[in-house]
Design a protein around this motif. Structure first.
Motif, PDB file in Angstrom:
ATOM      1  N   ALA A   1       0.829  -1.203   0.000  1.00 21.15           N
ATOM      2  CA  ALA A   1       0.000   0.000   0.000  1.00 21.15           C
ATOM      3  C   ALA A   1       0.866   1.256   0.000  1.00 21.15           C
ATOM      4  O   ALA A   1       0.607   2.211  -0.738  1.00 21.15           O
ATOM      5  N   ILE A   2       1.904   1.248   0.822  1.00 18.53           N
ATOM      6  CA  ILE A   2       2.803   2.403   0.904  1.00 18.53           C
ATOM      7  C   ILE A   2       3.530   2.613  -0.419  1.00 18.53           C
ATOM      8  O   ILE A   2       3.649   3.746  -0.910  1.00 18.53           O
ATOM      9  N   ASN A   3       3.995   1.531  -1.028  1.00 20.00           N
ATOM     10  CA  ASN A   3       4.710   1.641  -2.297  1.00 20.00           C
ATOM     11  C   ASN A   3       3.797   2.136  -3.421  1.00 20.00           C
ATOM     12  O   ASN A   3       4.205   2.939  -4.261  1.00 20.00           O
ATOM     13  N   LEU A   4       2.545   1.659  -3.448  1.00 23.39           N
ATOM     14  CA  LEU A   4       1.595   2.132  -4.462  1.00 23.39           C
ATOM     15  C   LEU A   4       1.343   3.632  -4.312  1.00 23.39           C
ATOM     16  O   LEU A   4       1.213   4.366  -5.289  1.00 23.39           O
ATOM     17  N   MET A   5       1.251   4.085  -3.072  1.00 24.31           N
ATOM     18  CA  MET A   5       1.050   5.510  -2.823  1.00 24.31           C
ATOM     19  C   MET A   5       2.195   6.320  -3.420  1.00 24.31           C
ATOM     20  O   MET A   5       1.975   7.358  -4.059  1.00 24.31           O
ATOM     21  N   LYS A   6       3.416   5.837  -3.230  1.00 27.06           N
ATOM     22  CA  LYS A   6       4.587   6.539  -3.755  1.00 27.06           C
ATOM     23  C   LYS A   6       4.585   6.549  -5.285  1.00 27.06           C
ATOM     24  O   LYS A   6       4.770   7.596  -5.914  1.00 27.06           O
ATOM     25  N   ILE A   7       4.387   5.384  -5.885  1.00 28.20           N
ATOM     26  CA  ILE A   7       4.512   5.241  -7.339  1.00 28.20           C
ATOM     27  C   ILE A   7       3.481   6.093  -8.069  1.00 28.20           C
ATOM     28  O   ILE A   7       3.804   6.802  -9.031  1.00 28.20           O
ATOM     29  N   HIS A   8       2.228   6.007  -7.629  1.00 27.71           N
ATOM     30  CA  HIS A   8       1.132   6.640  -8.359  1.00 27.71           C
ATOM     31  C   HIS A   8       0.714   7.997  -7.783  1.00 27.71           C
ATOM     32  O   HIS A   8      -0.253   8.597  -8.267  1.00 27.71           O
ATOM     33  N   LYS A   9       1.432   8.443  -6.746  1.00 31.61           N
ATOM     34  CA  LYS A   9       1.138   9.738  -6.119  1.00 31.61           C
ATOM     35  C   LYS A   9      -0.340   9.844  -5.746  1.00 31.61           C
ATOM     36  O   LYS A   9      -1.041  10.792  -6.111  1.00 31.61           O
ATOM     37  N   LEU A  10      -0.795   8.849  -5.003  1.00 28.50           N
ATOM     38  CA  LEU A  10      -2.194   8.761  -4.606  1.00 28.50           C
ATOM     39  C   LEU A  10      -2.467   9.598  -3.364  1.00 28.50           C
ATOM     40  O   LEU A  10      -1.551   9.928  -2.600  1.00 28.50           O
ATOM     41  N   ASP A  11      -3.741   9.911  -3.161  1.00 29.77           N
ATOM     42  CA  ASP A  11      -4.156  10.572  -1.925  1.00 29.77           C
ATOM     43  C   ASP A  11      -4.414   9.559  -0.818  1.00 29.77           C
ATOM     44  O   ASP A  11      -4.204   9.856   0.365  1.00 29.77           O
ATOM     45  N   SER A  12      -4.913   8.386  -1.198  1.00 24.42           N
ATOM     46  CA  SER A  12      -5.228   7.366  -0.191  1.00 24.42           C
ATOM     47  C   SER A  12      -5.234   5.985  -0.833  1.00 24.42           C
ATOM     48  O   SER A  12      -5.374   5.854  -2.051  1.00 24.42           O
ATOM     49  N   VAL A  13      -5.066   4.973   0.011  1.00 25.96           N
ATOM     50  CA  VAL A  13      -5.075   3.574  -0.427  1.00 25.96           C
ATOM     51  C   VAL A  13      -5.844   2.759   0.608  1.00 25.96           C
ATOM     52  O   VAL A  13      -5.684   2.964   1.814  1.00 25.96           O
ATOM     53  N   ILE A  14      -6.676   1.828   0.140  1.00 31.92           N
ATOM     54  CA  ILE A  14      -7.399   0.931   1.037  1.00 31.92           C
ATOM     55  C   ILE A  14      -7.195  -0.511   0.586  1.00 31.92           C
ATOM     56  O   ILE A  14      -6.801  -0.773  -0.552  1.00 31.92           O
ATOM     57  N   GLY A  15      -7.478  -1.452   1.475  1.00 32.28           N
ATOM     58  CA  GLY A  15      -7.459  -2.864   1.135  1.00 32.28           C
ATOM     59  C   GLY A  15      -8.842  -3.300   0.680  1.00 32.28           C
ATOM     60  O   GLY A  15      -9.850  -2.922   1.291  1.00 32.28           O
TER      61      GLY A  15
ATOM     62  N   SER B   1      -9.224  17.294   3.845  1.00 26.29           N
ATOM     63  CA  SER B   1     -10.544  16.671   3.713  1.00 26.29           C
ATOM     64  C   SER B   1     -11.129  16.157   5.018  1.00 26.29           C
ATOM     65  O   SER B   1     -12.320  15.860   5.091  1.00 26.29           O
ATOM     66  N   LYS B   2     -10.277  15.986   6.039  1.00 23.99           N
ATOM     67  CA  LYS B   2     -10.689  15.367   7.312  1.00 23.99           C
ATOM     68  C   LYS B   2     -11.230  13.959   7.088  1.00 23.99           C
ATOM     69  O   LYS B   2     -12.144  13.502   7.786  1.00 23.99           O
ATOM     70  N   SER B   3     -10.667  13.261   6.121  1.00 23.14           N
ATOM     71  CA  SER B   3     -11.105  11.902   5.785  1.00 23.14           C
ATOM     72  C   SER B   3      -9.882  11.022   5.555  1.00 23.14           C
ATOM     73  O   SER B   3      -8.857  11.487   5.041  1.00 23.14           O
ATOM     74  N   ILE B   4      -9.992   9.733   5.915  1.00 21.78           N
ATOM     75  CA  ILE B   4      -8.863   8.822   5.727  1.00 21.78           C
ATOM     76  C   ILE B   4      -8.934   8.071   4.401  1.00 21.78           C
ATOM     77  O   ILE B   4      -8.080   7.235   4.122  1.00 21.78           O
ATOM     78  N   SER B   5      -9.934   8.369   3.586  1.00 23.12           N
ATOM     79  CA  SER B   5      -9.981   7.799   2.237  1.00 23.12           C
ATOM     80  C   SER B   5     -10.709   8.756   1.315  1.00 23.12           C
ATOM     81  O   SER B   5     -11.605   9.485   1.732  1.00 23.12           O
ATOM     82  N   GLY B   6     -10.301   8.745   0.050  1.00 24.62           N
ATOM     83  CA  GLY B   6     -10.926   9.625  -0.923  1.00 24.62           C
ATOM     84  C   GLY B   6      -9.883  10.250  -1.817  1.00 24.62           C
ATOM     85  O   GLY B   6      -8.714   9.856  -1.816  1.00 24.62           O
ATOM     86  N   GLY B   7     -10.286  11.249  -2.580  1.00 26.84           N
ATOM     87  CA  GLY B   7      -9.369  11.878  -3.513  1.00 26.84           C
ATOM     88  C   GLY B   7      -8.963  10.886  -4.597  1.00 26.84           C
ATOM     89  O   GLY B   7      -9.782  10.100  -5.086  1.00 26.84           O
ATOM     90  N   LYS B   8      -7.709  10.901  -4.946  1.00 21.54           N
ATOM     91  CA  LYS B   8      -7.177   9.917  -5.887  1.00 21.54           C
ATOM     92  C   LYS B   8      -6.934   8.632  -5.100  1.00 21.54           C
ATOM     93  O   LYS B   8      -5.919   8.477  -4.433  1.00 21.54           O
ATOM     94  N   LEU B   9      -7.904   7.734  -5.169  1.00 16.19           N
ATOM     95  CA  LEU B   9      -7.960   6.558  -4.291  1.00 16.19           C
ATOM     96  C   LEU B   9      -7.418   5.322  -4.995  1.00 16.19           C
ATOM     97  O   LEU B   9      -7.886   4.946  -6.063  1.00 16.19           O
ATOM     98  N   GLY B  10      -6.431   4.691  -4.383  1.00 16.00           N
ATOM     99  CA  GLY B  10      -5.893   3.426  -4.889  1.00 16.00           C
ATOM    100  C   GLY B  10      -6.288   2.281  -3.986  1.00 16.00           C
ATOM    101  O   GLY B  10      -6.864   2.480  -2.907  1.00 16.00           O
ATOM    102  N   TYR B  11      -5.966   1.067  -4.402  1.00  9.69           N
ATOM    103  CA  TYR B  11      -6.333  -0.089  -3.591  1.00  9.69           C
ATOM    104  C   TYR B  11      -5.303  -1.198  -3.742  1.00  9.69           C
ATOM    105  O   TYR B  11      -4.573  -1.272  -4.733  1.00  9.69           O
TER     106      TYR B  11
END
Length: 256
Positions: A148-162, A212-222
Protein backbone atom coordinates in the motif's frame (compact mmCIF):
# COMPACT_ATOMS: atom_id res chain seq x y z
CA UNK A 1 -6.79 -21.92 2.57
CA UNK A 2 -6.17 -19.71 -0.46
CA UNK A 3 -2.58 -20.68 -1.10
CA UNK A 4 -2.45 -19.91 -4.83
CA UNK A 5 -4.10 -16.52 -4.40
CA UNK A 6 -1.79 -15.65 -1.52
CA UNK A 7 1.30 -16.60 -3.51
CA UNK A 8 0.14 -14.47 -6.45
CA UNK A 9 -0.45 -11.44 -4.22
CA UNK A 10 2.93 -11.94 -2.52
CA UNK A 11 4.63 -12.05 -5.91
CA UNK A 12 2.95 -8.81 -6.94
CA UNK A 13 4.09 -7.17 -3.71
CA UNK A 14 7.68 -8.21 -4.36
CA UNK A 15 7.56 -6.86 -7.93
CA UNK A 16 6.27 -3.50 -6.69
CA UNK A 17 8.91 -3.40 -3.94
CA UNK A 18 11.68 -4.12 -6.46
CA UNK A 19 10.40 -1.34 -8.72
CA UNK A 20 10.45 1.13 -5.82
CA UNK A 21 13.96 0.05 -4.83
CA UNK A 22 15.28 0.23 -8.41
CA UNK A 23 13.75 3.67 -9.08
CA UNK A 24 15.01 5.05 -5.77
CA UNK A 25 11.74 6.70 -4.75
CA UNK A 26 11.90 9.28 -1.99
CA UNK A 27 11.47 7.87 1.50
CA UNK A 28 8.27 8.92 3.25
CA UNK A 29 7.67 9.10 6.99
CA UNK A 30 4.72 6.96 8.04
CA UNK A 31 2.78 7.10 11.29
CA UNK A 32 0.56 4.11 12.04
CA UNK A 33 -2.43 4.73 14.31
CA UNK A 34 -4.29 1.76 15.80
CA UNK A 35 -7.64 2.87 17.28
CA UNK A 36 -9.12 0.67 20.03
CA UNK A 37 -12.28 1.53 21.96
CA UNK A 38 -12.07 -1.35 24.44
CA UNK A 39 -14.84 -3.54 25.82
CA UNK A 40 -15.99 -1.06 28.49
CA UNK A 41 -17.19 1.28 25.75
CA UNK A 42 -17.91 -1.19 22.95
CA UNK A 43 -18.68 -4.82 23.91
CA UNK A 44 -17.50 -5.93 20.46
CA UNK A 45 -14.02 -4.50 21.06
CA UNK A 46 -11.95 -7.20 22.76
CA UNK A 47 -8.25 -6.36 22.39
CA UNK A 48 -7.24 -8.52 25.35
CA UNK A 49 -9.20 -11.62 24.42
CA UNK A 50 -7.06 -14.62 23.51
CA UNK A 51 -6.98 -15.82 19.91
CA UNK A 52 -4.75 -18.84 19.66
CA UNK A 53 -1.66 -18.25 21.80
CA UNK A 54 -1.86 -14.44 21.91
CA UNK A 55 -4.27 -11.59 22.49
CA UNK A 56 -6.22 -10.11 19.60
CA UNK A 57 -4.25 -6.86 19.87
CA UNK A 58 -0.97 -8.78 19.46
CA UNK A 59 -1.97 -9.99 15.99
CA UNK A 60 -2.22 -6.42 14.76
CA UNK A 61 0.85 -5.18 16.64
CA UNK A 62 3.02 -7.92 15.12
CA UNK A 63 1.50 -7.18 11.72
CA UNK A 64 2.46 -3.51 11.91
CA UNK A 65 5.82 -3.91 13.68
CA UNK A 66 7.01 -6.28 10.94
CA UNK A 67 6.17 -3.77 8.20
CA UNK A 68 9.60 -2.23 7.78
CA UNK A 69 8.37 0.96 6.09
CA UNK A 70 6.48 2.22 9.17
CA UNK A 71 8.34 4.74 11.33
CA UNK A 72 6.11 4.94 14.38
CA UNK A 73 3.12 3.05 15.80
CA UNK A 74 0.64 4.61 18.22
CA UNK A 75 -2.31 2.84 19.83
CA UNK A 76 -5.13 5.29 20.55
CA UNK A 77 -7.40 4.07 23.33
CA UNK A 78 -9.12 5.02 26.57
CA UNK A 79 -8.83 1.43 27.84
CA UNK A 80 -6.59 1.58 30.94
CA UNK A 81 -5.96 -2.17 30.99
CA UNK A 82 -4.80 -2.09 27.40
CA UNK A 83 -2.49 0.87 28.04
CA UNK A 84 -0.89 -1.00 30.95
CA UNK A 85 -0.46 -4.11 28.80
CA UNK A 86 1.21 -2.15 26.00
CA UNK A 87 3.54 -0.27 28.33
CA UNK A 88 4.60 -3.54 29.94
CA UNK A 89 5.00 -5.66 26.80
CA UNK A 90 5.87 -3.17 24.04
CA UNK A 91 7.77 -0.36 25.82
CA UNK A 92 10.17 0.34 22.95
CA UNK A 93 8.06 -0.33 19.87
CA UNK A 94 4.57 1.00 20.66
CA UNK A 95 3.48 4.38 21.96
CA UNK A 96 0.06 5.03 23.45
CA UNK A 97 -2.34 7.91 23.03
CA UNK A 98 -4.87 8.08 25.85
CA UNK A 99 -8.00 8.94 23.95
CA UNK A 100 -10.55 11.09 25.72
CA UNK A 101 -13.73 9.24 26.62
CA UNK A 102 -15.92 11.50 24.53
CA UNK A 103 -13.79 10.66 21.47
CA UNK A 104 -14.02 6.92 22.19
CA UNK A 105 -17.78 6.61 21.92
CA UNK A 106 -19.28 4.32 19.27
CA UNK A 107 -20.85 7.23 17.40
CA UNK A 108 -17.55 9.14 17.17
CA UNK A 109 -15.31 9.00 14.11
CA UNK A 110 -11.60 8.30 14.52
CA UNK A 111 -10.81 11.43 12.52
CA UNK A 112 -10.81 13.82 15.48
CA UNK A 113 -8.43 11.57 17.39
CA UNK A 114 -6.15 11.41 14.35
CA UNK A 115 -6.04 15.21 14.23
CA UNK A 116 -5.16 15.32 17.92
CA UNK A 117 -2.35 12.79 17.50
CA UNK A 118 -0.85 14.14 14.29
CA UNK A 119 -1.16 17.90 14.73
CA UNK A 120 -1.52 18.58 18.46
CA UNK A 121 1.10 16.33 20.03
CA UNK A 122 4.76 17.33 20.10
CA UNK A 123 6.44 13.95 20.57
CA UNK A 124 6.89 13.32 16.85
CA UNK A 125 7.33 15.13 13.57
CA UNK A 126 4.29 15.47 11.33
CA UNK A 127 4.41 12.41 9.03
CA UNK A 128 4.04 12.32 5.24
CA UNK A 129 1.52 9.45 5.43
CA UNK A 130 -0.99 8.35 8.08
CA UNK A 131 -1.85 4.64 8.27
CA UNK A 132 -4.94 3.61 10.23
CA UNK A 133 -5.15 -0.08 11.10
CA UNK A 134 -8.08 -1.71 12.89
CA UNK A 135 -7.57 -4.69 15.18
CA UNK A 136 -10.65 -6.67 14.14
CA UNK A 137 -8.84 -8.36 11.21
CA UNK A 138 -6.20 -10.67 12.70
CA UNK A 139 -5.13 -12.62 9.60
CA UNK A 140 -3.00 -10.17 7.63
CA UNK A 141 0.59 -10.10 6.41
CA UNK A 142 2.96 -7.17 6.72
CA UNK A 143 3.77 -7.13 3.02
CA UNK A 144 0.25 -5.81 2.35
CA UNK A 145 1.11 -2.66 4.27
CA UNK A 146 4.36 -2.26 2.39
CA UNK A 147 2.51 -2.72 -0.90
CA UNK A 148 0.00 0.00 0.00
CA UNK A 149 2.80 2.40 0.90
CA UNK A 150 4.71 1.64 -2.30
CA UNK A 151 1.59 2.13 -4.46
CA UNK A 152 1.05 5.51 -2.82
CA UNK A 153 4.59 6.54 -3.76
CA UNK A 154 4.51 5.24 -7.34
CA UNK A 155 1.13 6.64 -8.36
CA UNK A 156 1.14 9.74 -6.12
CA UNK A 157 -2.19 8.76 -4.61
CA UNK A 158 -4.16 10.57 -1.92
CA UNK A 159 -5.23 7.37 -0.19
CA UNK A 160 -5.07 3.57 -0.43
CA UNK A 161 -7.40 0.93 1.04
CA UNK A 162 -7.46 -2.86 1.13
CA UNK A 163 -10.22 -4.49 -0.95
CA UNK A 164 -11.59 -7.71 -2.35
CA UNK A 165 -13.59 -8.14 -5.54
CA UNK A 166 -17.16 -9.12 -4.66
CA UNK A 167 -18.81 -11.00 -7.52
CA UNK A 168 -22.12 -11.53 -5.75
CA UNK A 169 -25.32 -10.19 -7.29
CA UNK A 170 -26.45 -6.96 -5.63
CA UNK A 171 -29.81 -5.20 -5.58
CA UNK A 172 -30.91 -1.67 -4.68
CA UNK A 173 -34.31 -0.71 -3.32
CA UNK A 174 -35.93 1.86 -5.58
CA UNK A 175 -39.05 2.54 -3.51
CA UNK A 176 -41.09 0.25 -5.75
CA UNK A 177 -39.06 -2.88 -5.19
CA UNK A 178 -35.57 -4.21 -5.81
CA UNK A 179 -33.49 -3.46 -8.89
CA UNK A 180 -30.43 -5.52 -9.73
CA UNK A 181 -27.35 -3.29 -9.92
CA UNK A 182 -24.73 -5.87 -10.90
CA UNK A 183 -24.63 -8.14 -13.90
CA UNK A 184 -24.51 -11.88 -13.31
CA UNK A 185 -22.93 -12.90 -16.60
CA UNK A 186 -19.34 -13.45 -17.72
CA UNK A 187 -19.35 -10.23 -19.78
CA UNK A 188 -19.17 -7.95 -16.75
CA UNK A 189 -16.56 -5.24 -17.41
CA UNK A 190 -13.98 -4.12 -14.88
CA UNK A 191 -15.76 -0.78 -14.50
CA UNK A 192 -18.91 -2.67 -13.49
CA UNK A 193 -17.20 -4.74 -10.80
CA UNK A 194 -17.83 -4.04 -7.15
CA UNK A 195 -15.12 -4.11 -4.49
CA UNK A 196 -15.60 -4.18 -0.76
CA UNK A 197 -13.18 -2.75 1.76
CA UNK A 198 -11.47 -5.45 3.84
CA UNK A 199 -8.51 -5.90 6.12
CA UNK A 200 -9.03 -2.77 8.21
CA UNK A 201 -6.31 -0.79 6.39
CA UNK A 202 -6.54 2.88 5.38
CA UNK A 203 -3.49 4.82 4.19
CA UNK A 204 -3.77 8.55 3.50
CA UNK A 205 -1.37 11.39 2.86
CA UNK A 206 -1.25 13.86 5.71
CA UNK A 207 -1.84 16.66 3.22
CA UNK A 208 -5.08 15.09 1.98
CA UNK A 209 -6.29 14.25 5.50
CA UNK A 210 -5.66 17.82 6.67
CA UNK A 211 -7.66 19.17 3.74
CA UNK A 212 -10.54 16.67 3.71
CA UNK A 213 -10.69 15.37 7.31
CA UNK A 214 -11.10 11.90 5.79
CA UNK A 215 -8.86 8.82 5.73
CA UNK A 216 -9.98 7.80 2.24
CA UNK A 217 -10.93 9.63 -0.92
CA UNK A 218 -9.37 11.88 -3.51
CA UNK A 219 -7.18 9.92 -5.89
CA UNK A 220 -7.96 6.56 -4.29
CA UNK A 221 -5.89 3.43 -4.89
CA UNK A 222 -6.33 -0.09 -3.59
CA UNK A 223 -4.48 -3.28 -2.80
CA UNK A 224 -6.11 -6.62 -3.43
CA UNK A 225 -6.13 -8.70 -0.27
CA UNK A 226 -6.59 -12.47 0.15
CA UNK A 227 -9.81 -13.98 1.45
CA UNK A 228 -8.36 -14.70 4.88
CA UNK A 229 -7.75 -10.97 5.39
CA UNK A 230 -11.51 -10.46 4.98
CA UNK A 231 -12.20 -12.31 8.24
CA UNK A 232 -13.11 -9.91 11.05
CA UNK A 233 -14.00 -10.70 14.65
CA UNK A 234 -17.04 -8.64 15.67
CA UNK A 235 -19.33 -11.20 17.31
CA UNK A 236 -19.36 -14.67 18.86
CA UNK A 237 -19.77 -16.43 15.51
CA UNK A 238 -16.79 -14.54 14.10
CA UNK A 239 -14.68 -15.53 17.12
CA UNK A 240 -15.62 -19.20 16.72
CA UNK A 241 -14.61 -19.11 13.05
CA UNK A 242 -11.33 -17.30 13.84
CA UNK A 243 -10.45 -19.77 16.59
CA UNK A 244 -11.08 -22.67 14.20
CA UNK A 245 -8.82 -21.07 11.60
CA UNK A 246 -6.04 -20.55 14.11
CA UNK A 247 -6.35 -24.13 15.34
CA UNK A 248 -6.22 -25.49 11.80
CA UNK A 249 -3.22 -23.42 10.78
CA UNK A 250 -1.35 -24.10 14.00
CA UNK A 251 -2.03 -27.83 13.77
CA UNK A 252 -0.77 -27.92 10.19
CA UNK A 253 2.11 -25.51 10.85
CA UNK A 254 0.86 -23.50 7.92
CA UNK A 255 2.28 -20.02 7.31
CA UNK A 256 -0.52 -17.50 6.98
Amino acid sequence: MTKNEDELLNTRSKIIQKHVDDQNYENKSILCIIPVRGSKIDPRSKPLKMLGDKFLIDWTLEFTINAKLINQIIVSTSDEDLIKYLELNYPKTIKTHKRRLKLSQINKSINQSIEEIVFNEDHHKIPDYILVVNIEYPFRKSNYLNKAINLMKIHKLDSVIGVRLDDNIFFKHTGRGLRQITRNDVLRLERDELYKKVGGISLVTTEYFKKSKSISGGKLGYIQMPKIADIAVNNDIDWTMAESIVEKFLDNNTNM
